[in-house]
Design a protein around this motif. Structure first.
Motif: not given
Length: 224
Positions: A194-205
């Motif tokens: 689970i990726f936590v990103g206020r501004k970004n996202t992860s294509r791997y998570a």
């Protein structure tokens, strides 16, 4: 050994349980403070001018990256714990905004899962952060910090957890804000991420969230 179940939540600290205003540690005012402290530490420890201490620090970073403690130890024989206790002894209140939802979310997790906190930061900073977030009691004896040679940046922490805690990768959920050290290595081992990103996202998570408290929906935690 796990105590409640064979399900393990593995949590990052900085950038996950709280957000950096600048988006990441590398761009954060916290890192700038650590670098200023490190420079001052070298001035006093090596009896150098500010300019010379800055040069020593730059050379260590050039060769060892963010693993400054290891570089100072190998190149100059400086005890890494002595360095940590000087450079990282920072008041967390200046960099963290207290959020009561973090404690509420962690208590919900603790009722359903076993959990670990892993951070490449030293224990002195980890403890300061946990106290500021008012969750130090929740993580008693459930912390893997970054003083030793087992660090996420080296890619050996998740392997160590699987071995020492005797848990299968498919029964682990890793929650973090860095693709290279949290998401990608865990994903390669077969862990859910689970990726936590206020501004970004992860294509791997497997999942992307903006705030830590959103994991209650993904994990399907019962409401308290």
């Amino acid at each position: 050994m796990l105590t409640k179940s064979k399900k393990l939540i593995i949590l990052d600290l900085d950038g996950t349980l709280y957000n950096f205003q600048e988006g990441s540690f590398k761009r954060s005012s916290l890192r700038k403070k650590v670098m200023r402290n490190a420079e001052e530490y070298l001035m006093n420890k090596l009896n150098k001018t500010k300019k010379d201490a800055s040069l020593v620090l730059r050379n260590v970073i050039k060769k060892y990256g963010e693993n400054i403690s290891i570089g100072l130890e190998k190149e100059l024989g400086i005890n890494r714990f002595d360095y940590f206790n000087s450079a990282w002894n920072i008041d967390a209140k200046k960099f963290i905004k207290f959020d009561p939802s973090v404690r509420k979310t962690m208590l919900e997790i603790s009722r359903c899962y076993d959990y670990l906190l892993i951070s490449d930061a030293p224990m002195i900073w980890v403890n300061n952060v946990l106290k500021e977030l008012r969750i130090a009691d929740i993580f008693n004896n459930k912390i893997i910090s970054g003083e030793g040679d087992q660090r996420k940046i080296f890619g050996n922490t998740f392997h160590m957890i699987l071995k020492d805690y005797k848990v299968k990768p498919e029964n682990c959920v890793v929650i973090g804000d860095q693709e290279e050290t949290d998401i990608i290595p865990a994903k390669k081992l077969g862990m859910r991420t689970i990726f936590v990103g206020r501004k970004n996202t992860s294509r791997y998570a497997d999942h992307n969230i903006r705030k830590f408290k959103e994991i209650t929906e993904i994990l399907k935690l019962p409401k308290s």
